[in-house]
Design a protein around this motif. Structure first.
Motif, short mmCIF file in Angstrom:
data_model
loop_
_atom_site.label_atom_id
_atom_site.label_comp_id
_atom_site.label_asym_id
_atom_site.label_seq_id
_atom_site.Cartn_x
_atom_site.Cartn_y
_atom_site.Cartn_z
N GLU A 27 8.68 3.01 -31.11
CA GLU A 27 7.75 2.05 -31.09
C GLU A 27 8.10 0.33 -31.38
OE1 GLU A 27 4.07 1.41 -32.73
OE2 GLU A 27 3.39 3.48 -31.80
N GLU A 28 9.32 0.54 -32.02
CA GLU A 28 10.50 -0.61 -32.51
C GLU A 28 11.42 -0.72 -31.14
OE1 GLU A 28 9.24 -3.03 -34.37
OE2 GLU A 28 7.64 -1.66 -35.28
N LEU A 29 12.02 0.21 -30.70
CA LEU A 29 12.37 0.10 -29.33
C LEU A 29 11.36 -0.75 -28.04
CD1 LEU A 29 15.01 3.43 -30.46
CD2 LEU A 29 15.31 0.62 -30.16
N PHE A 30 10.23 -0.05 -28.53
CA PHE A 30 10.17 -0.15 -27.33
C PHE A 30 9.50 -2.15 -26.99
CE2 PHE A 30 5.88 -0.38 -24.60
CZ PHE A 30 6.00 0.06 -23.67
N TRP A 31 8.34 -1.89 -28.20
CA TRP A 31 8.05 -3.28 -28.14
C TRP A 31 8.70 -4.26 -29.15
CZ3 TRP A 31 3.48 -2.76 -26.59
CH2 TRP A 31 2.35 -1.43 -26.22
N ARG A 32 9.56 -4.08 -29.69
CA ARG A 32 10.94 -5.28 -30.33
C ARG A 32 11.75 -5.19 -29.88
NH1 ARG A 32 5.85 -5.18 -31.98
NH2 ARG A 32 6.08 -3.12 -33.00
N SER A 33 12.17 -4.32 -29.07
CA SER A 33 13.37 -4.65 -28.33
C SER A 33 13.91 -4.36 -26.76
CB SER A 33 14.16 -3.23 -28.80
OG SER A 33 15.84 -3.53 -28.73
N PHE A 34 12.30 -3.81 -26.38
CA PHE A 34 12.46 -3.26 -24.83
C PHE A 34 11.92 -4.69 -24.40
CE2 PHE A 34 9.83 -1.83 -21.12
CZ PHE A 34 10.47 -2.59 -20.36
N LEU A 35 10.17 -4.52 -25.10
CA LEU A 35 9.38 -5.21 -24.08
C LEU A 35 9.27 -6.43 -24.68
CD1 LEU A 35 6.78 -5.12 -21.87
CD2 LEU A 35 5.64 -5.31 -24.51
N ARG A 51 19.13 8.98 -27.68
CA ARG A 51 19.77 8.76 -28.74
C ARG A 51 20.92 7.22 -28.84
NH1 ARG A 51 22.11 13.46 -27.75
NH2 ARG A 51 24.47 13.70 -28.11
N SER A 52 21.80 7.40 -27.67
CA SER A 52 22.61 6.09 -27.36
C SER A 52 21.61 5.14 -27.79
CB SER A 52 23.42 6.49 -26.13
OG SER A 52 22.29 6.90 -24.83
N THR A 53 20.65 4.91 -27.15
CA THR A 53 19.62 3.88 -27.48
C THR A 53 19.12 3.02 -28.72
OG1 THR A 53 18.06 4.45 -25.67
CG2 THR A 53 16.99 2.87 -27.11
N TRP A 54 20.32 3.54 -29.93
CA TRP A 54 19.72 3.58 -30.96
C TRP A 54 21.01 3.19 -31.39
CZ3 TRP A 54 18.08 8.36 -34.67
CH2 TRP A 54 17.45 8.89 -33.90
N ASN A 55 21.76 2.36 -30.52
CA ASN A 55 22.87 1.25 -30.42
C ASN A 55 21.78 -0.22 -30.78
OD1 ASN A 55 24.96 2.98 -30.61
ND2 ASN A 55 24.73 2.56 -28.30
N LYS A 112 20.29 -8.85 -20.90
CA LYS A 112 20.78 -9.50 -21.02
C LYS A 112 20.29 -10.52 -22.10
CE LYS A 112 22.45 -9.37 -15.93
NZ LYS A 112 21.68 -9.96 -14.64
N VAL A 113 19.19 -10.47 -22.39
CA VAL A 113 18.66 -11.10 -23.42
C VAL A 113 18.88 -11.17 -24.64
CG1 VAL A 113 16.19 -11.96 -24.47
CG2 VAL A 113 16.69 -11.89 -21.99
N PRO A 114 19.27 -11.60 -25.73
CA PRO A 114 19.80 -11.41 -27.30
C PRO A 114 18.29 -10.58 -28.26
CG PRO A 114 20.74 -13.26 -26.19
CD PRO A 114 19.83 -13.07 -25.48
N ILE A 115 19.16 -9.70 -28.62
CA ILE A 115 18.20 -9.05 -29.64
C ILE A 115 17.81 -10.41 -30.76
CG2 ILE A 115 17.86 -7.83 -30.95
CD1 ILE A 115 19.23 -5.56 -30.03
N GLY A 116 16.74 -10.19 -30.45
CA GLY A 116 16.23 -11.56 -31.81
C GLY A 116 15.71 -12.38 -30.62
N SER A 141 16.91 -8.81 -36.25
CA SER A 141 17.50 -7.07 -35.94
C SER A 141 15.98 -6.73 -35.79
CB SER A 141 17.72 -6.89 -37.54
OG SER A 141 17.88 -5.51 -37.97
N VAL A 142 16.38 -5.49 -34.36
CA VAL A 142 15.57 -3.88 -34.69
C VAL A 142 15.42 -3.53 -35.54
CG1 VAL A 142 14.87 -2.31 -33.42
CG2 VAL A 142 16.32 -4.77 -32.15
N SER A 143 16.28 -2.99 -36.36
CA SER A 143 16.43 -2.51 -37.93
C SER A 143 14.91 -3.07 -38.92
CB SER A 143 17.74 -2.38 -38.47
OG SER A 143 18.62 -1.28 -37.40
#
Length: 236
Positions: free
Chosen positions: A145-153, A67-71, A164-168, A208-210
């Protein structure tokens, strides 16, 4: 007898940083896909509700562990970003339903999604199954899915040191490749491809991943309502 200490077994904390960073993003997704692939081996369709409930419970437990990934989901998007996310989610579900039957199935992807009709379970069993199915569809799938596709991959495609890549930050290549893989993960490949591109655009605009999670929740909730109202069970 040797006095040297025996090597300690490798623990999670001893794994390389890159592995520890990848695991929270890929573990829930891998568990969901792997357990889903086993559903074709069930003795009969009647086992599906129990199998899905077990899958949802296992994935939820993995998500809680990591759940810490939810940061990645902080800070919360602003009001305008939420409104845009909701609108995008409604466009997504319009594409998903509106394009049905207007594009060919791809046999190498398993063909069309196989439907399970919960009417065979009786009133109580049907209500329980729909509740669990909605829980997975609306509360679990959009997050992992959003943590995997739009935050990680989508960041990993830009730089394998993805943290190191900014979210977004989204490039045309990362958006196209991520959306292509998203399409390959769904029998409804054409609406999934368009959905991946829309959510990549939403991510790039809102940073925003949210916002992507909210949009995914809206789309899945709308789909669930549509499925229940029309008994179009093939969509889930």
């Amino acid at each position: 007898m040797s006095t040297s200490a025996e090597p300690r077994p490798q623990t999670f904390d001893a794994l390389p940083t890159v592995t520890r960073s990848f695991m929270p993003y890929i573990a829930p997704m891998f568990a969901y896909v792997a357990l889903g692939s086993l559903e074709s081996y069930l003795p009969s369709p009647g086992w599906y509700p129990a199998a899905y409930a077990a899958k949802a419970a296992i994935v939820a437990a993995i998500m809680w562990y990591y759940r810490s990934t939810w940061n990645d989901l902080r800070p919360a998007p602003g009001v305008l970003d939420v409104l845009l996310a909701v609108a995008t989610g409604l466009v997504v579900i319009a594409l998903w339903i509106g394009l049905d039957g207007r594009y060919p199935d791809l046999p190498f992807m398993g063909g069309a999604r196989k439907a399970f009709d919960p009417d065979v379970l009786g009133p109580a069993g049907k209500a329980a199954f729909i509740a669990v199915r909605l829980l997975g569809l609306v509360l679990l799938v959009p997050v992992f899915e959003e943590l995997f596709w739009r935050s990680f991959l989508i960041r990993w495609l830009i730089d394998q040191d993805f943290w190191k890549v900014p979210i977004g930050r989204v490039t045309w290549i990362s958006a196209l490749v991520c959306s292509a893989f998203f399409a390959l993960a769904h029998p409804e490949w054409l609406p999934a491809l368009l959905t991946g591109l829309l959510w990549a655009g939403l991510l790039a605009y809102t940073k925003s991943v949210s916002a992507c999670v909210i949009s995914h929740v809206v789309a899945n909730l709308a789909l669930g309502i549509y499925v229940i109202a029309t008994k179009a069970w093939k969509f889930w």
